[in-house]
Design an enzyme around this catalytic site. Structure first.
Site, PDB file in Angstrom:
ATOM      1  N   HIS A   1       1.466  48.344  52.307  1.00 48.61           N
ATOM      2  CA  HIS A   1       2.522  47.392  52.668  1.00 48.61           C
ATOM      3  C   HIS A   1       3.238  47.781  53.958  1.00 48.61           C
ATOM      4  O   HIS A   1       3.897  46.957  54.582  1.00 48.61           O
ATOM      5  CB  HIS A   1       3.531  47.282  51.523  1.00 48.61           C
ATOM      6  CG  HIS A   1       4.087  45.896  51.350  1.00 48.61           C
ATOM      7  ND1 HIS A   1       4.507  45.120  52.413  1.00 48.61           N
ATOM      8  CD2 HIS A   1       4.276  45.136  50.243  1.00 48.61           C
ATOM      9  CE1 HIS A   1       4.953  43.962  51.961  1.00 48.61           C
ATOM     10  NE2 HIS A   1       4.807  43.939  50.652  1.00 48.61           N
ATOM     11  N   SER A   2       3.114  49.029  54.379  1.00 46.35           N
ATOM     12  CA  SER A   2       3.756  49.450  55.629  1.00 46.35           C
ATOM     13  C   SER A   2       3.118  48.789  56.849  1.00 46.35           C
ATOM     14  O   SER A   2       3.705  48.784  57.930  1.00 46.35           O
ATOM     15  CB  SER A   2       3.686  50.971  55.773  1.00 46.35           C
ATOM     16  OG  SER A   2       2.338  51.415  55.777  1.00 46.35           O
TER      17      SER A   2
END
Length: 468
Positions: free
Chosen positions: A165-166
């Site tokens: 998700h980064s």
């Protein structure tokens, strides 16, 4: 590396004191945004899964070539995430690297690895669930693609695109993924995404048409004043509700509440279903609502009927479901959608398309009640959603998380977000899909089902990808 919960091996972020380019000189690395950095905290290590079904078996070489030619042009898919120890704040940065496509694409033979002759639908489901117990090695860019050439009841083949998700938020990542697709009816044209239009010009035309009337002008100013008061009031209520939920306010125990002790590394089960968008649009037009209102209404109807049916014992209720506190945490994208065309053009120019994660939270109460008319669930959802839209609560929660990061660090911010999710019953997110049938390197797409795992939540998760 270190061994985390459930004996799962977790790679620590790479640490470096110097970035080198191809000529051996120092290279300036891009700084990771604070919200993206949060996703590397041990209790908030999130991954996005895009489950894609195809109408034909997958040509692995063609799919690799498509990724190599388009997706790897984006810096975030060809960069490492490292900690710069030369900086006292130990910030994480993006450092370009050489990508070996074979290290990121996995093609398991499910048929040979199925000694018990398990149904292929169950086999694919088990494979996807097993992915939720493992993390991607941080010594390479944090994404991979799993190609399952096994026919199921949903598709001829299935792909699982996994990303940390980064790398970015769901809206920007799905838009980037769809930039690799083309319309099935016209292989030279990019897909069309629904982009919300601004309605800021409506008030101006009314003002222009009525400026000769002092009474009309006064009425419009009063309406605008009342609208501002409502906006301020709704925003304050939403922020206080968010803070109270993070501190102490929990939903009632129900069959949908995950048992205490649930860990972020626990094996997840992913269920995806396809419903007719035409049916949803028919209900939307009938109730003068939106697609999101209809989905929320359907969810409320399903929860209500299940709860009432489960807790009715010989005609007597064990408790009153109407008194249940049942709420949904809704993720709201705060960045305007660029559209697939703009993203494709930016990739060709080697521009940075994704600018980190930018989203906020709403907490929406769900009505657990029995209604005779099923459309009343949609109407109640519309009333709740209309009130939510007239609020700046999601924007305030975003800036509140940034403030928490500055005051208490990433651990404090992730603790705040984790408590909000664990104190609510359902976690909602949705992204807009293409408006027409699309293909990737000659493979027609049947469906795309986005979801995520790794969040330390006690609630059930609902992810929606809407398309025509």
């Amino acid at each position: 590396m270190e061994r985390g919960e459930n004996n799962m091996v977790v790679m620590k972020p790479i640490r470096t004191t110097k970035k080198l380019d191809e000529n051996g000189g120092e290279e300036e690395a891009l700084l990771m945004s604070p919200t993206s950095r949060m996703f590397h905290e041990p209790n908030y290590n999130l991954y996005i899964l895009a489950i894609m079904g195809w109408k034909v078996p997958i040509n692995v070489d063609a799919m690799k070539a498509e990724i190599q030619g388009k997706l790897l042009k984006h810096p975030r898919f060809s960069s490492l995430q490292v900690i710069d120890e030369s900086d006292d704040s130990r910030k994480m940065k993006w450092v370009p690297t050489t990508v070996n496509i074979d290290d990121h694409v996995t093609v398991p033979d499910l048929i040979k690895s199925n000694p018990n002759n398990m149904d292929t639908d169950k086999l694919v489901e088990e494979y996807i669930s097993n992915l939720s117990t493992a993390n991607i090695d941080m010594s390479k860019p944090l994404w991979d693609l799993h190609i399952l050439n096994a026919k199921t009841s949903h598709a001829e083949a299935t792909c699982i695109f996994r990303l940390h998700h980064s790398l970015g938020d769901g809206v920007s990542l799905v838009s980037l993924l769809l930039s690799c697709f083309r319309k099935s009816s016209d292989p030279t044209s990019l897909p069309t995404l629904l982009v919300s239009s601004s309605s800021s010009s409506k008030g101006k035309s009314n003002l222009s048409n009525n400026r000769t009337s002092i009474r009309s002008l006064m009425w419009q100013y009063l309406v605008k004043l009342w609208s501002c008061i409502r906006l301020l009031f709704n925003t304050v209520v939403d922020v206080l509700l968010f803070v109270a939920t993070a501190l102490f306010l929990k939903d009632s125990q129900s069959p949908f509440t995950v048992a205490q002790g649930f860990k972020s590394s626990t094996r997840r089960r992913f269920i995806y279903r396809t419903v007719s968008l035409n049916d949803i649009k028919f209900i939307k037009n009938l109730t003068n609502s939106t697609v999101n209102d209809v989905i929320m209404g359907i969810t409320q109807a399903a929860l209500s009927r299940y709860i009432h049916r489960r807790y009715e014992i010989e005609g007597k209720r064990k408790f009153s479901p109407q008194k249940m506190r049942c709420r949904a945490s809704v993720v709201v994208n705060l960045r305007p959608a660029l559209g697939v065309q703009a993203i494709a053009e930016m990739i060709e120019k080697n521009a940075v398309v994704i600018q980190g994660n930018c989203f906020g939270f709403y907490i929406i109460p769900l009505s657990i009640s029995q209604l005779d008319n099923p459309l009343d669930y949609v109407r109640k959802a519309k009333t709740t959603m209309d009130r939510t839209k007239h609020s700046l609560g999601s924007l305030c929660t975003f800036y509140l998380s940034q403030l928490i990061i500055k005051l208490f660090g990433f651990k404090g911010a992730t603790t705040l977000a984790a408590r909000v999710l664990s104190h609510t019953t359902i976690f909602f997110s949705n992204v807009a899909g293409p408006l027409e049938e699309v293909s990737c390197s000659g493979h027609p797409l049947t469906f795309i089902a986005p979801t995520c795992y790794g969040q330390p939540t006690l609630c059930q998760e609902v992810n929606i990808c809407s398309s025509s």
